[in-house]
Design an enzyme around this catalytic site. Structure first.
Site, mmCIF file in Angstrom:
data_model
loop_
_atom_site.group_PDB
_atom_site.id
_atom_site.type_symbol
_atom_site.label_atom_id
_atom_site.label_comp_id
_atom_site.label_asym_id
_atom_site.label_seq_id
_atom_site.Cartn_x
_atom_site.Cartn_y
_atom_site.Cartn_z
ATOM 1 N N HIS A 183 0.826 -1.237 0.057
ATOM 2 C CA HIS A 183 -0.151 0.017 -0.037
ATOM 3 C C HIS A 183 1.072 1.061 -0.005
ATOM 4 C CE1 HIS A 183 -3.335 2.537 2.051
ATOM 5 N NE2 HIS A 183 -2.237 3.357 2.214
ATOM 6 N N ASP A 319 -10.149 -4.601 -2.352
ATOM 7 C CA ASP A 319 -9.908 -3.694 -1.216
ATOM 8 C C ASP A 319 -11.161 -3.607 -0.584
ATOM 9 O OD1 ASP A 319 -9.007 -2.420 0.634
ATOM 10 O OD2 ASP A 319 -8.387 -0.515 -0.257
#
Lengths: 447, 339
Positions: A183, A319
């Site tokens: 990320h 996600d």
């Protein structure tokens, strides 16, 4: 519904791993794909009449949040798994930002065992932390977590800011030949931000998160991966600048891959203040469109789509980030980041197919063989319909029209910006290891 | 503009106390006052017309009129404020309304109650209007979305402060009459200023040209695009104060919050003063009829020098008085609208 054998008749079989797109039958026996071809004869126990449906490898999600242990008011492994199955997924990789975080073998083991006992009709593969407690200070015992069954390492929403520590983490992961799922966010640049640093942020008087917050970390981590030879998977890439760096890194042989999410591929920053369902409504601050990285601009979407079409981005990850209603029913600046995404991923992406931006086979590769490349084969070969592999198959009706309603969502997290939206394209069946995990009532089956 | 007397218009009592002259709420359609982005020029003109009557009331020795007698107005401040709060409270009281104040520190917020729950409770207590100040942008929009009660935004985060925008425009209008071609310069922390944002919307289609003058650190990245997307072509951005002040008719420095220095937006107060303080020397570049305004509270010696704050061109105190009149007008107008 345990069946020794299933015959799927007359499906349009699309398997990008083998470049197949043809109408044929698929025979499943003992949980494995036995064969595929035209006019297969079989005395199978169950026959699925798949005329007009697409059959493809089961979907794989490299990035989701199941919230258990610790945040069971948002989601449990069981409720998240049910939502994923409805969304066509047969393999999902869950992120370690639980409480306690998945930073040791015992917590990895907990997730695997809980999933296996409560949700046997899907494969749940945990991702382990890079650092203990996701605190960015000390590395975890990666090899022990790998033995316990994690498939990669990530500190997800709390990225490792210390570059030296990240370098060492990549060396360790490279030694294990396991991916870092990254990320990318410079926490100083994103600090206090709640949406893309563009015109909507200026309009609303809320601090923005600049594209540079992602891009500066993409640049750093590509450099570290190039130096260490680590396998780097950049997740939920959202900006044009990131895409360009990934494209050039892949061209020079860096082991870097990337995914984008359905929401970053279809929605812009403007979704926060304007709902397509109520275009004339007064200004809103839609917390369901608050997500990290934030929804960006039309130019970014164009770059992401182009990156899909030229092979720079090879997978889609949801996600999936479920939240309890009180996490979103509040001031925008206090609302949690995240979108509940399992149940809309395919349908949302079909808008790109119907508008001619990407091909259906490309979309299926993003959901199947693309993410499968990031996963090691230790947990079974996925993302293909080759004979002999585990029979994970998803059935799709690409023209079926439906509308997402909150009440029909299986995830505990009803936080979706797509609520009320009309879609064209629906998952109508999910088969996991030869067992029917979900089948829509419109699909004709016979015993 | 055609005048239609609303059936819900508050009944003006004439018994006992001296009352307002009869006022019509005309085409007023706003249950809530959240920002000025959805205000038409005619509606702003109506607010000003009613405010004129309120200015007359404020000039009386005994200011109280019974117009909103029997109505209850909740003043809900989640952020410290003395000026705006006192202004709204007096506006309500001068109109004869009962007020109830809710202070975040003392109320259930301290016990962890959510904004929506606090608002629903107030609605269940049958208040007629809720005036809300909140540190989060958009909080009054949540109130408006979840309640049937009228909501007036008394400042939300860095987003909007519509009553301030109206009182600023009212002050300018009373000074100049015809606004066409007049130049307003707003100086300072545009990024964090709800006053600047509401002024941008309020001055749309008035003929005013607005210059936002600030160091680059105080202009949001998306501001130029926002001005373009929202059709706010009467606004421009200028980083040099001396250029911005040339021929200015209205000069409005914004309060510089000293904590901005710690966050690095400015290198030092000294540097800010050197480049952006409105002082007597700089004001000479402005037009002959220039007026100086400030939303308050002032940091004298920082964004504005003492001599400018109290010069003949300064209408800063006038703004405060006008603020009460504008807020009386808004309370009057929303009390006539039900759903």
């Amino acid at each position: 519904m345990i069946s020794k054998s299933i015959l799927i008749k007359n499906a349009r079989v699309i398997d990008p791993s083998q470049n197949i797109d043809a109408t044929m039958d698929i025979l499943i026996e003992d949980g494995l794909i036995k064969s595929s071809g035209t006019n297969l004869k079989s005395s199978s126990e169950v026959t699925i009449q798949a005329d007009g449906l697409v059959a493809c490898p089961g979907f794989i999600d490299l990035h989701c949040h199941l919230r258990e242990p610790g945040f069971e008011e948002k989601e449990t492994i069981a409720s998240g798994a049910a939502a994923a199955i409805r969304g066509g997924y047969t393999t999902i990789c869950c992120m370690p930002n639980t409480n306690p975080p998945l930073d040791n073998a015992a917590t990895i083991d907990f997730v695997r065992k809980t999933a296996a006992s409560r949700s046997p009709l899907i494969t749940v593969l945990p991702v382990g932390c890079i650092t203990k407690g996701r605190a960015g200070k000390e590395l975890t015992d990666m090899s022990e977590m790998a033995d316990a069954g994690c498939i990669g390492f990530s500190d997800d929403g709390s990225p490792v800011s210390n570059s030296q520590l990240m370098l060492l983490a990549m060396r360790c992961a490279a030694g294990l030949e396991m991916p870092i799922i990254d990320h990318c966010e410079d926490l100083d640049l994103s600090h206090g931000g709640h949406l893309h640093d563009g015109w909507v942020a200026a309009r609303l008087g809320i601090k923005g998160i600049p594209s540079a917050a992602e891009e500066s970390m993409v640049a750093r981590d590509i450099a570290l991966a190039e130096m260490t030879g680590a396998v780097l998977h950049l997740t939920h890439i959202s900006t044009r600048g990131s895409v360009e760096m990934i494209r050039s890194a892949r061209a020079r042989g860096v082991k870097v891959s990337a995914d984008a999410t359905p929401h970053h591929l279809t929605l812009t920053e403007e979704r926060i203040i304007a709902s397509p369902m109520q275009p004339d409504a007064p200004l809103i601050y839609d917390t369901n469109a608050k997500v990290n990285p934030p929804l960006r601009t039309a130019l970014d979407i164009e770059a992401l789509v182009q990156a899909i079409n030229d092979g720079t981005i090879t997978s889609v990850a949801t996600d999936h980030a479920p939240h309890a209603s009180e996490d979103k029913l509040c001031e925008f600046e206090l609302a949690a980041f995240g979108i509940s995404g399992f149940e809309t991923a395919f349908a949302a992406l079909m808008t790109l197919v119907h508008s001619g931006k990407i091909k259906l086979a490309t979309l299926i590769s993003l959901l199947t063989c693309g993410p499968a490349e990031v996963l090691q084969q230790e947990y079974g070969i996925t993302g293909t319909l080759k004979p002999g592999v585990k029979a994970d198959i998803t059935l799709l009706d690409v023209n079926r029209e439906w509308t997402l309603e909150k009440a029909n969502m299986l995830s505990q997290g009803k936080n979706s910006p797509f609520i009320g939206q009309a879609f064209k394209g629906m998952v109508t069946g999910t088969i996991h290891a030869g067992e029917i995990a979900y089948i829509d009532k419109s699909v004709r089956t016979s015993k | 503009m055609e005048r239609i007397v609303s059936p819900n218009e508050p009944k003006l009592s004439t018994a006992g106390q001296e009352s307002l002259p009869p006022l019509s709420i005309g085409l007023w359609r706003h249950r809530n006052v959240l920002d000025l982005d959805d205000f038409l020029s005619d509606e702003i003109a109506l607010v000003f017309e009613i405010a004129d009557g309120m200015v007359e009331v404020l000039a009386r020795d005994v200011k109280k009129v019974p117009t909103l007698r029997g109505r209850t107005i909740a003043i809900m401040f989640y952020e410290p404020s003395t000026r705006t709060r006192a202004s709204f409270e007096l506006a309500a009281k001068y109109l004869g309304a009962d007020t109830v104040s809710l202070d975040s520190a003392k109320s259930s917020v301290a016990k962890g109650e959510s904004l929506i729950d606090s608002l629903r409770t107030l609605q269940a207590l049958e208040v007629n209007t809720i005036i809300i100040r909140h540190p989060c942008s958009g909080a009054p929009y949540i109130a408006a979305q979840h309640l049937q009660t009228s909501v007036i935004n008394a400042g939300d985060g860095c987003h909007a402060h519509p009553s301030q925008g109206l009182l600023d425009l009212y002050t300018i209008k009373r000074k100049f009459g015809d606004l066409k071609g007049r130049k307003v310069v707003i100086i300072g922390d545009i990024m964090h200023s709800r006053v600047a944002r509401s002024n941008i919307w309020g001055t749309r289609s008035t003929g005013l040209h607005v210059v936002l003058c600030a160091p680059k650190t105080f202009i949001p990245q998306g501001m130029p695009e926002m001005l373009e997307k929202c059709g706010l072509d009467h606004v421009s951005i200028e980083h040099n104060l001396d250029h911005a002040l040339e021929g200015a008719d209205v000069v409005m420095p914004l309060r510089l919050q000293k904590e901005r220095q710690q966050s690095g937006f400015i290198s030092s107060i000294r540097e800010y003063v050197r480049l952006y303080q409105v002082n007597g020397e700089r004001l000479k570049k402005a037009g002959p009829d220039v007026i100086v305004m400030h939303p308050g509270p002032m940091n004298e010696g920082v964004e504005i020098s003492h001599d400018v704050a109290y010069c003949n061109s300064s209408l800063i105190e006038q703004q405060v008085t006008n603020g009460v009149a504008i807020r009386m007008a808004l309370l009057y107008l929303v009390s006539g609208v039900r759903n």
